[in-house]
Design a protein around this motif. Structure first.
Motif, mmCIF file in Angstrom:
data_model
loop_
_atom_site.group_PDB
_atom_site.id
_atom_site.type_symbol
_atom_site.label_atom_id
_atom_site.label_comp_id
_atom_site.label_asym_id
_atom_site.label_seq_id
_atom_site.Cartn_x
_atom_site.Cartn_y
_atom_site.Cartn_z
ATOM 1 N N ARG A 1 -3.708 10.468 3.327
ATOM 2 C CA ARG A 1 -3.783 11.895 3.740
ATOM 3 C C ARG A 1 -2.386 12.508 3.849
ATOM 4 N NH1 ARG A 1 -4.574 16.391 4.005
ATOM 5 N NH2 ARG A 1 -6.015 17.651 5.242
ATOM 6 N N LYS A 2 -1.431 11.698 4.297
ATOM 7 C CA LYS A 2 -0.064 12.196 4.497
ATOM 8 C C LYS A 2 0.686 12.413 3.186
ATOM 9 C CE LYS A 2 0.377 9.774 8.922
ATOM 10 N NZ LYS A 2 1.001 8.612 9.608
ATOM 11 N N VAL A 3 0.366 11.609 2.172
ATOM 12 C CA VAL A 3 1.162 11.682 0.936
ATOM 13 C C VAL A 3 0.507 12.528 -0.158
ATOM 14 C CG1 VAL A 3 2.164 9.416 1.429
ATOM 15 C CG2 VAL A 3 0.224 9.596 -0.148
ATOM 16 N N ILE A 4 -0.692 13.036 0.110
ATOM 17 C CA ILE A 4 -1.355 13.891 -0.889
ATOM 18 C C ILE A 4 -1.050 15.359 -0.588
ATOM 19 C CG2 ILE A 4 -3.578 14.622 -1.849
ATOM 20 C CD1 ILE A 4 -4.658 11.856 -1.203
ATOM 21 N N LYS A 5 -0.652 16.078 -1.613
ATOM 22 C CA LYS A 5 -0.347 17.499 -1.451
ATOM 23 C C LYS A 5 -1.608 18.281 -1.059
ATOM 24 C CE LYS A 5 3.263 17.461 -5.037
ATOM 25 N NZ LYS A 5 3.665 18.004 -6.365
ATOM 26 N N PRO A 6 -1.441 19.436 -0.398
ATOM 27 C CA PRO A 6 -2.610 20.285 -0.111
ATOM 28 C C PRO A 6 -3.376 20.596 -1.399
ATOM 29 C CG PRO A 6 -0.684 21.080 1.077
ATOM 30 C CD PRO A 6 -0.200 19.990 0.159
ATOM 31 N N GLY A 7 -4.684 20.400 -1.355
ATOM 32 C CA GLY A 7 -5.488 20.604 -2.552
ATOM 33 C C GLY A 7 -5.464 19.443 -3.519
ATOM 34 N N GLY A 8 -4.785 18.346 -3.117
ATOM 35 C CA GLY A 8 -4.668 17.182 -3.982
ATOM 36 C C GLY A 8 -5.905 16.309 -3.960
ATOM 37 N N THR A 9 -5.854 15.218 -4.716
ATOM 38 C CA THR A 9 -7.029 14.375 -4.956
ATOM 39 C C THR A 9 -6.761 12.933 -4.568
ATOM 40 O OG1 THR A 9 -7.636 15.764 -6.851
ATOM 41 C CG2 THR A 9 -8.686 13.614 -6.706
ATOM 42 N N GLY B 1 -10.400 14.152 7.209
ATOM 43 C CA GLY B 1 -10.101 15.461 6.660
ATOM 44 C C GLY B 1 -10.284 15.606 5.166
ATOM 45 N N PHE B 2 -10.851 14.601 4.516
ATOM 46 C CA PHE B 2 -11.125 14.709 3.096
ATOM 47 C C PHE B 2 -12.531 15.274 2.860
ATOM 48 C CE2 PHE B 2 -7.838 11.398 2.945
ATOM 49 C CZ PHE B 2 -7.062 11.844 1.887
ATOM 50 N N GLU B 3 -12.663 16.018 1.777
ATOM 51 C CA GLU B 3 -13.974 16.494 1.337
ATOM 52 C C GLU B 3 -14.363 15.726 0.081
ATOM 53 O OE1 GLU B 3 -16.087 20.473 -0.585
ATOM 54 O OE2 GLU B 3 -14.093 20.629 0.339
ATOM 55 N N LYS C 1 -11.021 15.386 -1.887
ATOM 56 C CA LYS C 1 -10.001 16.454 -1.928
ATOM 57 C C LYS C 1 -9.468 16.755 -0.531
ATOM 58 C CE LYS C 1 -10.002 18.001 -6.291
ATOM 59 N NZ LYS C 1 -8.784 18.176 -7.102
ATOM 60 N N THR C 2 -8.187 17.126 -0.499
ATOM 61 C CA THR C 2 -7.610 17.629 0.739
ATOM 62 C C THR C 2 -7.743 19.146 0.781
ATOM 63 O OG1 THR C 2 -5.414 17.842 -0.284
ATOM 64 C CG2 THR C 2 -5.925 15.757 0.828
ATOM 65 N N SER C 3 -7.661 19.692 1.970
ATOM 66 C CA SER C 3 -7.777 21.146 2.118
ATOM 67 C C SER C 3 -6.413 21.800 1.979
ATOM 68 C CB SER C 3 -8.361 21.477 3.479
ATOM 69 O OG SER C 3 -7.624 20.872 4.511
ATOM 70 N N LEU D 1 0.848 -1.197 0.000
ATOM 71 C CA LEU D 1 0.000 0.000 0.000
ATOM 72 C C LEU D 1 0.877 1.238 0.000
ATOM 73 C CD1 LEU D 1 -2.771 -1.254 2.472
ATOM 74 C CD2 LEU D 1 -2.756 -1.359 -0.028
ATOM 75 N N LEU D 2 0.650 2.163 0.978
ATOM 76 C CA LEU D 2 1.438 3.400 1.020
ATOM 77 C C LEU D 2 2.445 3.405 2.171
ATOM 78 C CD1 LEU D 2 -1.404 5.952 0.217
ATOM 79 C CD2 LEU D 2 0.570 5.435 -1.232
ATOM 80 N N LYS D 3 2.677 2.233 2.765
ATOM 81 C CA LYS D 3 3.643 2.145 3.849
ATOM 82 C C LYS D 3 5.031 2.523 3.352
ATOM 83 C CE LYS D 3 0.517 0.427 6.616
ATOM 84 N NZ LYS D 3 -0.096 1.272 7.674
ATOM 85 N N THR D 4 5.719 3.299 4.154
ATOM 86 C CA THR D 4 7.107 3.770 3.902
ATOM 87 C C THR D 4 7.210 4.769 2.762
ATOM 88 O OG1 THR D 4 7.840 2.065 2.303
ATOM 89 C CG2 THR D 4 7.935 1.493 4.656
ATOM 90 N N ILE D 5 6.089 5.224 2.204
ATOM 91 C CA ILE D 5 6.142 6.220 1.119
ATOM 92 C C ILE D 5 6.273 7.607 1.741
ATOM 93 C CG2 ILE D 5 4.898 7.255 -0.821
ATOM 94 C CD1 ILE D 5 5.873 4.410 -1.346
ATOM 95 N N ASP D 6 7.327 8.326 1.355
ATOM 96 C CA ASP D 6 7.593 9.651 1.923
ATOM 97 C C ASP D 6 7.252 10.786 0.965
ATOM 98 O OD1 ASP D 6 8.642 8.539 4.307
ATOM 99 O OD2 ASP D 6 10.577 8.209 3.306
ATOM 100 N N GLU D 7 7.232 10.492 -0.343
ATOM 101 C CA GLU D 7 6.954 11.542 -1.320
ATOM 102 C C GLU D 7 5.507 12.021 -1.202
ATOM 103 O OE1 GLU D 7 9.465 8.388 -3.611
ATOM 104 O OE2 GLU D 7 8.002 8.423 -1.974
ATOM 105 N N GLN D 8 5.249 13.211 -1.756
ATOM 106 C CA GLN D 8 3.882 13.713 -1.823
ATOM 107 C C GLN D 8 3.458 13.821 -3.292
ATOM 108 O OE1 GLN D 8 3.521 17.321 0.712
ATOM 109 N NE2 GLN D 8 2.199 15.992 1.931
ATOM 110 N N TYR D 9 2.162 13.621 -3.523
ATOM 111 C CA TYR D 9 1.628 13.537 -4.880
ATOM 112 C C TYR D 9 0.402 14.424 -5.052
ATOM 113 C CZ TYR D 9 4.472 9.275 -4.848
ATOM 114 O OH TYR D 9 5.516 8.386 -4.739
#
Length: 311
Positions: free
Chosen positions: A261-269, A291-293, A309-311, A233-241
């Motif tokens: 939530r941790k790996v998605i950039k602000p305003g990301g999808t 925290g997703f809309e 979406k993230t805020s 899954l997303l374990k150990t992933i540090d980059e943001q997308y």
């Protein structure tokens, strides 16, 4: 060489998980005879389903035909398949009778016969899934994704995948970065690259899926954009997308929401699919509480996808 054809009669809802079970059990190819394919019409896509014959399909539901080399441990393999299919009930998936029938076939017969089940299918306004042996010319704004269904891991035309493709078409912008969780055949990663993403990371826990996804990216000439690798899954992933897409079971989506939530950039999808209708509210509540809309809910047959979406 002799092969055993293992036919499983199941429900449309169970096609994806049963396909995964057959693949994980060592199948060398899976044919999907889904009656719904004869009449499918996807919103936003032209009615382009080519030359399918009703005589090749069951009267109702779906039949999955998996091919295994004839060997001494085959009986044990079939019993394990039965247990795993019965276990789908724990995930709220109705697999129907799941009757299994076995027959012996020659290599030449199965290597050619299954091709009659796969034709070009336009699944969104711009994306057409095309078997590698078919010739197809898209319109000026169209995208072709070439796949060899003989290697299974998803052929791109199941409802859950179609929902993801439609969501990606809406959300992926030029030069976006994308991560595809549970990539399987890599079809979503390839689509993201063709829709303008500058970088796509395709993740799967299965080594074979990783190899197939990378091979499919190469066939589709997007291997400079798509990079497949093994990961849980997303374990150990540090980059943001900019975009995270996951076409997996609802229970797994719920477990990975916080990591997403941790790996998605602000305003990301965050695009999620593979959600049966009965689990819709459970996944929605988890997304919103994290925290997703919810921007949009897409539904097809008994399946649901969210664009969040993230805020």
């Amino acid at each position: 060489m002799k092969w055993i054809e293992c036919s499983v009669h199941t429900t449309p809802q169970a096609i994806e998980p049963v396909s995964s079970i057959l693949n994980d059990s060592g199948a060398s190819g899976v044919v999907i005879e889904d009656t719904a394919d004869l009449t499918k019409k996807w919103e936003g896509a032209e009615d382009e389903i080519f030359a399918l014959s009703p005589s090749n399909y069951p009267a109702e539901g779906a039949v999955l035909k998996a091919y295994f080399p004839l060997h001494d441990n085959l009986e044990e393999t079939i019993e394990e398949i039965k247990l795993k299919i019965n276990g789908l009930q724990e995930y709220g998936i109705d697999a129907g009778s799941s009757k299994i029938e076995l027959s012996e076939v020659d290599e030449e017969d199965w290597a050619n016969e299954w091709k009659k089940y796969y034709k070009p299918v336009k699944v969104t306004e711009t994306i057409t899934i095309v078997p590698t042996w078919e010739n197809y010319t898209p319109d000026a704004n169209g995208h072709i994704i070439e796949l060899d269904p003989g290697m299974a891991f998803g052929t791109g035309t199941h409802a859950t995948t179609v929902l993801c493709l439609q969501a990606l078409e809406k959300e992926v912008k030029k030069n976006n970065t994308v991560v595809d969780v549970g990539t399987g055949s890599g079809v979503l990663s390839i689509a993201a690259a063709k829709l303008g993403a500058s970088s796509v990371t395709a993740l799967d826990v299965d080594d074979m899926a990783v190899n197939i996804a990378q091979e499919n990216a190469q066939v589709n000439k997007v291997d400079s954009i798509v990079s497949a690798r093994q990961n849980n899954l997303l374990k150990t992933i540090d980059e943001q997308y900019d975009v995270v897409v996951a076409n997996i079971l609802a229970e797994i989506i719920i477990r990975m929401v916080e990591d997403a939530r941790k790996v998605i950039k602000p305003g990301g999808t965050f695009i999620t699919s593979g959600i049966i209708a009965a689990k819709k509210d459970e996944v929605k509540n988890k997304l919103e509480s994290s925290g997703f809309e919810i921007k949009e809910t897409l539904e097809l047959e008994d399946w649901v996808a969210f664009i969040a979406k993230t805020s």
